[in-house]
Design an enzyme around this catalytic site. Structure first.
Site, PDB file in Angstrom:
ATOM      1  N   GLU A 184       0.819  -1.205   0.000  1.00 54.11           N
ATOM      2  CA  GLU A 184       0.000   0.000   0.000  1.00 54.11           C
ATOM      3  C   GLU A 184       0.860   1.266   0.000  1.00 54.11           C
ATOM      4  O   GLU A 184       1.938   1.300   0.588  1.00 54.11           O
ATOM      5  CB  GLU A 184      -0.912   0.015   1.235  1.00 54.11           C
ATOM      6  CG  GLU A 184      -1.985  -1.060   1.186  1.00 54.11           C
ATOM      7  CD  GLU A 184      -2.901  -1.044   2.401  1.00 54.11           C
ATOM      8  OE1 GLU A 184      -4.036  -1.513   2.259  1.00 54.11           O
ATOM      9  OE2 GLU A 184      -2.485  -0.574   3.481  1.00 54.11           O
ATOM     10  N   CYS A 244       3.109   8.876   0.891  1.00 50.41           N
ATOM     11  CA  CYS A 244       3.701   7.952   1.858  1.00 50.41           C
ATOM     12  C   CYS A 244       3.885   6.609   1.168  1.00 50.41           C
ATOM     13  O   CYS A 244       2.911   5.990   0.731  1.00 50.41           O
ATOM     14  CB  CYS A 244       2.778   7.817   3.067  1.00 50.41           C
ATOM     15  SG  CYS A 244       3.372   6.658   4.321  1.00 50.41           S
ATOM     16  N   CYS A 303      -1.691   6.911   9.939  1.00 53.17           N
ATOM     17  CA  CYS A 303      -0.414   6.405  10.430  1.00 53.17           C
ATOM     18  C   CYS A 303      -0.612   5.153  11.266  1.00 53.17           C
ATOM     19  O   CYS A 303      -1.438   5.117  12.175  1.00 53.17           O
ATOM     20  CB  CYS A 303       0.254   7.494  11.254  1.00 53.17           C
ATOM     21  SG  CYS A 303       1.878   7.030  11.877  1.00 53.17           S
ATOM     22  N   CYS A 351       6.440  -6.518   7.475  1.00 54.75           N
ATOM     23  CA  CYS A 351       7.385  -5.865   8.381  1.00 54.75           C
ATOM     24  C   CYS A 351       7.858  -6.868   9.419  1.00 54.75           C
ATOM     25  O   CYS A 351       7.112  -7.766   9.816  1.00 54.75           O
ATOM     26  CB  CYS A 351       6.699  -4.681   9.069  1.00 54.75           C
ATOM     27  SG  CYS A 351       7.815  -3.614  10.002  1.00 54.75           S
ATOM     28  N   CYS A 379       6.046  -3.793  16.005  1.00 53.47           N
ATOM     29  CA  CYS A 379       5.673  -2.740  16.953  1.00 53.47           C
ATOM     30  C   CYS A 379       4.237  -2.984  17.399  1.00 53.47           C
ATOM     31  O   CYS A 379       3.330  -3.151  16.569  1.00 53.47           O
ATOM     32  CB  CYS A 379       5.814  -1.370  16.300  1.00 53.47           C
ATOM     33  SG  CYS A 379       7.524  -0.963  15.838  1.00 53.47           S
ATOM     34  N   CYS A 435       1.141  -0.907  16.061  1.00 55.13           N
ATOM     35  CA  CYS A 435       1.077  -0.664  14.615  1.00 55.13           C
ATOM     36  C   CYS A 435       0.425  -1.840  13.895  1.00 55.13           C
ATOM     37  O   CYS A 435       0.824  -2.996  14.089  1.00 55.13           O
ATOM     38  CB  CYS A 435       2.489  -0.435  14.083  1.00 55.13           C
ATOM     39  SG  CYS A 435       2.576  -0.148  12.311  1.00 55.13           S
TER      40      CYS A 435
END
Length: 362
Positions: free
Chosen positions: A94, A107, A343, A114, A118, A121
């Site tokens: 994305e 962005c 975010c 990933c 975290c 997130c």
């Protein structure tokens, strides 16, 4: 078996020159090709009308200009756009465009998935599928210009003016491809986004930070989110390897930082966890000696998460403490939340979104 075509957008200008020379193509073609791809947005060599047809044919024989497939485009009520791009191996990623009145920030992602995990997130709940290539990183910029119809406009008329590497993945775990992509994107005769308008965000891969400043000179953002190692170990597990003291030492030594180009410290606001006045004062203490500013991010919810967003009053109080400590702080406006484009919300898996938001479906 035929040799696979080279993805032309994988090559820097120097690499392109070397490849054309190997094929016996006149060096004068470099400018026409570079301009065609990165200024005119062409996707077919036959459209490069300043090249001889034989040259066009030879280029088409050895190179491809194919774009990724747009699996889905979502447009928020605030104008934010999110694209789900699919590559030839079926993997998807994305990217998000956030418009302002006279400019806009794109962005982009650097990995599919990933490894950072975290805890606050959504992207961190994904497994890492693979790194993106330089061409796949560049393609996110080309796609945005396609969708925003910006080819042929003067740079001063384009809305896609800024670039942030804050999407899926940790850019410094894919540095070589990220660096090559940024060199292509920053080339003044092509896309031409200045290093001063590019921000690379990292969770704190300390050994790579100096190299970013020395080789790329882009703006640096640090996903800090806590002022104590015990809490940051929970929120950003990479902290167990590179604790806060080591991370801040690397920031103090960042070659591209100055009073005019401060390092941005991103700090997600989590209710009753990291948002006290004492936390704010400790943050001020930690940042002494760094050209720094603080970006306060109201936490953006996602399904199954265990956190809550700090109240607006608490966020403002935190910001006042930062300001009184001598550092600039801003509260990031939440954009694109209704399409999970805010975010910390990016995740390439299918989402159950209202049909009214689905603007383009394969």
């Amino acid at each position: 078996m035929s040799t696979p075509k080279i993805v032309l957008t994988e090559l820097t200008r120097v690499q392109l020159a070397e490849s054309l020379a190997e094929l016996g193509i006149d060096s004068r073609a470099i400018k026409a090709v570079w301009n065609g791809v990165y200024v005119r947005g062409l996707t077919d060599f036959s459209q490069m009308d300043t090249l001889a047809r034989k040259t066009q044919a030879k280029l088409a024989e050895h190179f491809t200009l194919a774009r990724p497939t747009i699996s889905r485009e979502l447009i928020s009520t605030d104008g934010t756009r999110k694209w789900l791009l699919e590559w030839t191996d079926g993997q998807r990623v994305e990217s998000v465009f956030i418009p302002e009145t006279d400019r806009g920030a794109l962005c982009i992602s650097s990995q599919i998935g990933c490894t950072l995990s975290c805890s606050f997130c959504h992207t961190g709940t994904m497994r890492l599928a693979r790194n993106l290539t330089a061409a796949e990183i560049v393609a996110q910029v080309l796609n945005a210009r396609d969708r925003l119809q910006e080819w042929g406009r003067k740079r001063t008329e384009c809305l896609c003016t800024n670039l942030v590497l804050m999407g899926m993945g940790e850019p410094l775990f894919n540095y070589d491809h990220v660096a090559r992509a940024l060199r292509i994107i920053m080339d003044g005769d092509g896309i031409g986004i200045s290093r001063r308008r590019i921000m690379l965000s990292t969770a704190g891969v300390v050994p790579m930070i100096e190299r970013v400043g020395r080789e790329l000179g882009v703006n640096l953002a640090i996903s800090l989110h806590a002022v104590r190692d015990d809490l940051r170990n929970e929120l950003v597990p990479l902290n167990k390897k590179y604790p806060i003291s080591e991370l801040l030492r690397a920031c103090r030594e960042y070659p591209a930082a100055s009073n005019a180009r401060r390092i941005t410290f991103e700090y997600v606001m989590l209710k009753d966890l990291n948002d006290s006045d004492a936390d704010a004062r400790e943050l001020v203490r930690l940042l002494q000696g760094i050209h720094a500013k603080v970006n306060l991010i109201p936490w953006n919810p996602w399904p199954g998460a265990a956190y809550q967003t700090s109240t607006p009053e608490r966020i403002q109080a935190f910001a006042r403490n930062i300001g009184e400590g001598g550092f600039s702080s801003a509260v990031r406006a939440t954009r694109g939340e209704d399409i999970m484009a805010a975010c910390g919300q990016l995740k390439s898996e299918a989402e159950n979104l209202p049909p009214s938001l689905l603007q383009l479906q394969r």
